[in-house]
Structure formats: structure tokens, C-alpha cells
Design an enzyme around this catalytic site. Structure first.
Site, PDB file in Angstrom:
ATOM      1  CB  SER A  15      -0.967  -0.003   1.185  1.00  8.85           C
ATOM      2  OG  SER A  15      -1.930  -1.007   0.988  1.00  8.85           O
ATOM      3  CE  LYS A  64      -8.636  -6.330   4.316  1.00 10.55           C
ATOM      4  NZ  LYS A  64      -8.719  -6.974   3.001  1.00 10.55           N
ATOM      5  CG  ASP A 100     -10.493  -5.879  -0.311  1.00  5.55           C
ATOM      6  OD1 ASP A 100      -9.537  -5.280  -0.824  1.00  5.55           O
ATOM      7  OD2 ASP A 100     -10.464  -6.344   0.846  1.00  5.55           O
ATOM      8  N   GLY A 125     -13.716 -20.486  -2.019  1.00  5.59           N
ATOM      9  CA  GLY A 125     -13.341 -19.836  -0.770  1.00  5.59           C
ATOM     10  C   GLY A 125     -14.519 -19.095  -0.157  1.00  5.59           C
ATOM     11  N   GLY A 127     -13.592 -16.928   2.801  1.00  6.18           N
ATOM     12  CA  GLY A 127     -12.915 -16.079   3.783  1.00  6.18           C
ATOM     13  C   GLY A 127     -13.195 -14.610   3.490  1.00  6.18           C
ATOM     14  CE1 TYR A 220       0.346  -9.191  -3.425  1.00  5.02           C
ATOM     15  CE2 TYR A 220      -2.061  -9.313  -3.503  1.00  5.02           C
ATOM     16  CZ  TYR A 220      -0.883  -8.995  -2.824  1.00  5.02           C
ATOM     17  OH  TYR A 220      -0.953  -8.503  -1.550  1.00  5.02           O
ATOM     18  N   GLY A 241      -4.046 -11.480  -9.150  1.00  5.89           N
ATOM     19  CA  GLY A 241      -4.655 -10.534  -8.220  1.00  5.89           C
ATOM     20  C   GLY A 241      -4.040  -9.140  -8.212  1.00  5.89           C
TER      21      GLY A 241
END
Ligand code: NAP
Length: 280
Positions: A15, A64, A100, A125, A127, A220, A241
Site C-alpha cells: 500500500s 478488517k 476490495d 473460498g 474467507g 499475486y 490478483g
């Protein structure tokens, strides 16, 4: 202006590079740095951030979900997902967003020209990342999103949040059955990620995708997972990604600055900075 990304671990986060590149492309005098904040330290951090002029921050694991009850306001998409990755101080109030899901949709549109409206998606997934992407796809008009997860209860819990999400187990027969007729296969599990000791047991489910089917792996690192390599070997379109990582940052910066940006120019600046740093 001071911005941060918080998490634990966080020092590996991309980031600061992404936001640093976009802020300098905009010619803004702003600082963006990473700060380690451990689980349980969020209330102290929010006080510290307010006292030290932090205008906004991105959050990564393990914060998060823990942030939600501590904020003054939460955007509807973040509320539905149950997680925030972007928090802004607006007129003295902490407001949370989740970029996201929207970042994934922008990346899919940019790289694959994928339009979710009316599509059939098989998503692996359940999650944090899976929640954001599955709900964004459904809200953008995907006809059906089948959510396959090793722990079936987590898929059931996710799918209860939107009528066009359907839970399914994660086994070779189910994956093959649900790949038939799917326009898009999305991997939101950590299988194939650098440092993850596990890999898909096999890839024959890819043979069931139609020729126009595409594969999107959120991972990624590595840039090409075995899943993507196997998909390309079969002539399927495939993407990793990285574009999602870039686009979620572009959308986060719009929240921080509270104004629309030239998204294409921002994404280009962020992508170029990642390549330049040769982070991988
Ligand atoms: P998470 O919340 O820990 O979820 C991990 C998921 O992987 C769960 O559904 C888990 O299933 C599944 N899984 C783990 N090991 C498995 C195995 N051996 N077999 C089958 N399923 C398995 O992680 P996350 O935050 O959602 O992240 C998931 C992936 O997305 C990571 O690789 C991450 O790097 C990537 N990601 C990318 C971006 C981006 O911007 N490109 C953003 C966020 C995340 P159970 O529920 O059964 O445990």
C-alpha cells in the site's frame, strides 16, 4: 495530509508504494506509511491517529472485521461484507469502507472485459476476500454465484447474505460440475499462494469450463500460480490478483480525498510503481 496502512504483519504491504505513487502523480504533499497495530490495539490506535493528524488509513489482517464496532459510520457495501479496508476521518467521525469487492470488479472489467450482469460464476473460498468479491459480483448483477468452500458452514453463512449466492462443498466432483457453463472461475482461497503449503489436488475441473470461460486468481505472489498456468495451457483467459490490488487502492484514495479521480491515470501510476520497485 497523513495516511497509513495498519495491520500485523504489515511491513510487507504494497500500500505505501501504491498510494505514494498516486499521491505524487497528483502532486499532493501527503505522507503514507505502514504502522504495526496488533490485535486488541485498535481503540488506542484510533485515539493516536486522531491526535497525530491521520486523515485516513487502510486496514489489513487482523483488523478488517474488528474495526466495525469501533467506527462512527459504515458504508453499506462494507456493512454487507462485514469488513472494512479503508477508514476516513470525516468531520471528526471515523467512517469505514470496503474497496476490495469494487476493486475486483474494476480489475475484471479492465483486464478481461468481464461484465458480471447475467453471468454464472464459480467462486472458491469463503474467507474475507471471498465475501467481498462474491457480494460485489452478486450486487453487480451476476445471475448466480456458486460459493465452494472446504468448511461448508462458512459458505452457507456467506450465501445467506444475498439470494443469488449458493453454497457448495469444495471437492473435485463438485468443482467439475459447477465449472460446466460457468463464465468465470474465481479463486479466493490461499491454495497456490507463496508460503501456503497446500495446493489444489488436481486441475481437471478446468476442463469443464466453456471455451469463453475465464479464470481469476486473487493471488499475486507468485504472479502466475499453478492454477493460472493450467488455465492458460488450456487456452482459457486468466488474470492474477495484482490488478485488484491496484484498483482497491485507487478506490480507497478516492475515499481518502473525498473526490473522484482520473481512475485510469491513478491505476497506471500505481502499476508502474509496483513494476519499477520489482517487488516480486
Ligand atoms: P482467509 O480469510 O484466511 O480465507 C482463506 C480461504 O482459503 C478460506 O475459504 C479457506 O477455507 C480456504 N483454504 C485455505 N486452505 C485451504 C485448503 N487447503 N483447501 C481448501 N481451501 C482452503 O484469507 P483471505 O483474506 O480471504 O485471502 C484469500 C486469498 O486472497 C489469499 O491468497 C490472499 O493473498 C488473496 N487476496 C488478494 C487480494 C488482492 O487484492 N488481490 C485481496 C485480499 C486477499 P476454510 O474456510 O475451509 O478455512
Amino acid at each position: 495530509m497523513r495516511l497509513q496502512v495498519i495491520g500485523d504483519p504489515v511491513l510487507h504491504s504494497k500500500s505505501p508504494v501504491l498510494h505514494g505513487a498516486m499521491l505524487s502523480a497528483l502532486g499532493l504533499d501527503a505522507a503514507y506509511d505502514a504502522r504495526v497495530v496488533r490485535r486488541g490495539e485498535l481503540p488506542d490506535y484510533l485515539r493516536w491517529a486522531r491526535d497525530h493528524g491521520v486523515a485516513g488509513f487502510n486496514a489489513t489482517m487482523p483488523h478488517k472485521e474488528d474495526l466495525l464496532p469501533l467506527l462512527d459510520g459504515i458504508d453499506p457495501a462494507a456493512r454487507l461484507t462485514g469488513a472494512v479496508n479503508t477508514v476516513c476521518l470525516r468531520e471528526g467521525a471515523w467512517v469505514g469502507f470496503n474497496t476490495d469487492g469494487a476493486g475486483a470488479l474494476s480489475a475484471l472489467g479492465e483486464v478481461l472485459g468481464f461484465d458480471p450482469a447475467g453471468s454464472t460464476v464459480t467462486l472458491l473460498g469463503a474467507g474475507g476476500a471471498a465475501k467481498a468479491v462474491a457480494l460485489a459480483l452478486a450486487q453487480a448483477g451476476a445471475e448466480r454465484v456458486r460459493v465452494c468452500n472446504r468448511t461448508l458452514e462458512r459458505a452457507v453463512e456467506l450465501c445467506a447474505r444475498h439470494p443469488r449466492l449458493t453454497p457448495a462443498p469444495f471437492d473435485p466432483d463438485t468443482l467439475e460440475r459447477l465449472c460446466r457453463g460457468a463464465d468465470l472461475l474465481v479463486n479466493c482461497t490461499s491454495l497456490g499462494m507463496e508460503g501456503c503449503p497446500r495446493q489444489f489436488e488436481g486441475f481437471s475441473f478446468l476442463d469443464a469450463l466453456p471455451p469463453h470461460g475465464a479464470v481469476f486468481d486473487l493471488i499475486y505472489h507468485p504472479a502466475e500460480t499453478e492454477l493460472l498456468a493450467q488455465a492458460r495451457r488450456r487456452g482459457l483467459r486468466a488474470m492474477n490478483g495484482l490488478p485488484m490490488l491496484v484498483w482497491q487502492a485507487v478506490l480507497a484514495l478516492e475515499h481518502f480525498l473525498n473526490r473522484p479521480l482520473d481512475r485510469g491515470a491513478m491505476a497506471a501510476a500505481a502499476s508502474a510503481a509496483l513494476e519499477h520497485k520489482q517487488l516480486f
